[in-house]
Design a protein around this motif. Structure first.
Motif, PDB file in Angstrom:
ATOM      1  N   SER A   1      66.446  21.394  47.951  1.00 26.20           N
ATOM      2  CA  SER A   1      65.027  21.205  48.223  1.00 26.20           C
ATOM      3  C   SER A   1      64.606  19.840  47.706  1.00 26.20           C
ATOM      4  O   SER A   1      65.319  19.203  46.922  1.00 26.20           O
TER       5      SER A   1
ATOM      6  N   LYS B   1      70.246  26.006  48.723  1.00 24.06           N
ATOM      7  CA  LYS B   1      69.428  25.758  47.533  1.00 24.06           C
ATOM      8  C   LYS B   1      68.822  24.353  47.498  1.00 24.06           C
ATOM      9  O   LYS B   1      68.002  24.048  46.642  1.00 24.06           O
TER      10      LYS B   1
ATOM     11  N   ALA C   1      63.320  17.082  45.573  1.00 28.86           N
ATOM     12  CA  ALA C   1      63.053  16.882  44.150  1.00 28.86           C
ATOM     13  C   ALA C   1      62.103  15.712  43.916  1.00 28.86           C
ATOM     14  O   ALA C   1      61.253  15.757  43.025  1.00 28.86           O
TER      15      ALA C   1
ATOM     16  N   THR D   1      62.115  21.484  42.332  1.00 26.19           N
ATOM     17  CA  THR D   1      60.715  21.725  42.650  1.00 26.19           C
ATOM     18  C   THR D   1      60.018  20.378  42.746  1.00 26.19           C
ATOM     19  O   THR D   1      60.007  19.601  41.784  1.00 26.19           O
ATOM     20  N   GLU D   2      59.425  20.110  43.892  1.00 25.92           N
ATOM     21  CA  GLU D   2      58.794  18.811  44.120  1.00 25.92           C
ATOM     22  C   GLU D   2      57.398  18.777  43.519  1.00 25.92           C
ATOM     23  O   GLU D   2      56.658  19.768  43.560  1.00 25.92           O
ATOM     24  N   ARG D   3      57.047  17.619  42.977  1.00 29.43           N
ATOM     25  CA  ARG D   3      55.669  17.417  42.559  1.00 29.43           C
ATOM     26  C   ARG D   3      54.772  17.429  43.787  1.00 29.43           C
ATOM     27  O   ARG D   3      55.194  17.089  44.878  1.00 29.43           O
ATOM     28  N   SER D   4      53.526  17.810  43.601  1.00 25.69           N
ATOM     29  CA  SER D   4      52.610  17.953  44.730  1.00 25.69           C
ATOM     30  C   SER D   4      52.231  16.595  45.295  1.00 25.69           C
ATOM     31  O   SER D   4      51.398  15.882  44.746  1.00 25.69           O
TER      32      SER D   4
END
Length: 396
Positions: free
Chosen positions: A20, A18, A22, A361-364
């Protein structure tokens, strides 16, 4: 070494599956390799913990852990920093330097000058260091100079009685290693127990409460190759392990040191030859993570393209578990595992600091290309000396 129970392994695999990205640090004016990472243990900014990163340009950068925003950069000093470490009980961060000093910085100040410097002896080049768990003792390992490679000790407690800009050493260990001392690591809970690793192939365990160096040496573990990384593992941290410059892995159980029972030992000359990762290649080893909740030691490796690989260890050997992709674009050199929230910080040759969290969830943000830096780093890879070193203590 913990046995790999199905339940324990499933939980670890589920957690790492899980992970990823951040957060990703913003670009800085000067591209630099991120060589070592540590997270503050007791001091926080208003919005979270502080992360210290030792960089190849000779600076230490301080970041907010949750946002990875750059708080400040401690001024560059003559010499090259080797490692970074937070105090356990006060707002100080330390780093060893090739100029023969350990520098102490107060995070509440601007960082223009260190608040204390611990000075070694002439010709000392410090390449490793650590602070014990009660912050009383600092130990640093040196490059070999002439016939000597030494471990230097200082009183790490800040004192208003200290005179002059430098704190002199308490003493040295000079007889137990014959080449560069690449790593020193104090026991996580016992302030008197110290582990060291060297390019002479040896890992030594000491009880520094004993005055005489020879008597203080509890055990000598021979890896058969140049040691690049050492660490503690197991319940009550009764196990030690190392990685070598030729990507080997060794593990020893110290539980039965006082008995005649054989000590379980795992030696793998080259992890890359026996581990097949799911995607890409296993090109190099980085370090280890002891997962306390699952009582499991994980060995960490990587690929030249920035993928991070996790490998579980047990009595039966090593086994590939999981890879983290999509974060770094170049070699990963450093990491820091946070046991409080099970997050991971990583840094590498792409000049990026990454925060990994479960389900994040990473910012773009665009991933950086590999930094083409004319690095001042000198890898301490040496041909292992086969000169025998004889110890009176238990030789494993």
């Amino acid at each position: 070494m913990p046995l790999n129970t199905t339940v324990g392994m499933e939980k670890i695999e589920e957690h790492f599956a899980k992970l990823s990205v951040a957060r990703r640090s913003a670009a800085t004016k000067e591209p630099t390799y991120l060589l070592d990472i540590d997270t503050s243990k007791n001091v926080q900014e208003e919005s979270g913990c502080i992360v210290a990163v030792s960089c190849s340009n000779g600076s230490i950068r301080l970041y907010n852990k949750e946002t990875l925003s750059l708080l400040r950069e401690l001024n560059k000093q003559p010499g090259f920093f080797n490692g970074v470490k937070f105090s356990h009980s006060n707002p100080h961060v330390f780093s060893a330097c090739t100029d023969g000093t350990v520098k102490c910085w107060d995070m509440r100040l601007s960082g223009k000058t260190p608040v204390q410097m611990f000075k070694g002896y002439p010709s000392n080049v410090l390449i490793s260091f650590d602070i014990n768990c009660n912050d009383h003792i600092i130990c640093a390992g040196t490059e070999k100079f002439g016939e000597d490679a030494v471990m230097i000790f200082w009183d790490g407690r800040m004192s208003s009685q200290s005179t002059g800009p430098f704190r002199p050493p308490l003493g040295v260990y000079s007889e137990t290693h014959s080449d560069d001392i690449t790593k020193v690591r104090f026991h996580p809970t016992d302030p008197n127990i110290l582990l060291s690793g060297s390019t002479d192939g040896l890992m030594n365990v000491f009880d520094i409460s004993i005055d005489n160096e020879d008597e203080a040496l509890i055990a000598t573990c021979n890896s058969g190759s140049s040691v690049s990384y050492v660490g503690w593992a197991g319940k009550k941290y009764k196990e030690v392990y190392c990685l070598t410059h030729d990507e080997g892995f060794c593990w020893w159980d110290l539980t039965n040191l006082d008995s005649d029972q054989p000590i379980p030992c795992l030696k793998i000359p080259d992890v890359r030859r026996m581990i097949k990762v799911q995607n890409g290649n296993l090109d190099y080893m980085i370090g280890g993570i002891y997962h306390e909740k699952a009582d499991q030691l994980l060995v960490v490796g990587g690929s030249n393209t920035g993928t991070i690989h996790f490998i579980t260890s047990g009595l039966s050997g090593l086994k590939y578990m999981k890879s983290l992709e999509g974060g770094h674009s170049a070699i990963v050199r450093s990491f820091s595992w946070n046991t409080q929230d099970d997050s991971l910080l990583t840094g590498g040759e792409d000049a990026q600091l990454l925060l990994w969290k479960p389900g994040a969830t990473e910012r773009s943000l665009a991933k950086k290309d590999r930094m083409k830096i004319a690095s001042s780093l000198h890898k301490r890879v040496k041909v292992h000396s086969h000169d025998s070193y004889k110890s009176k203590k238990k030789y494993i």
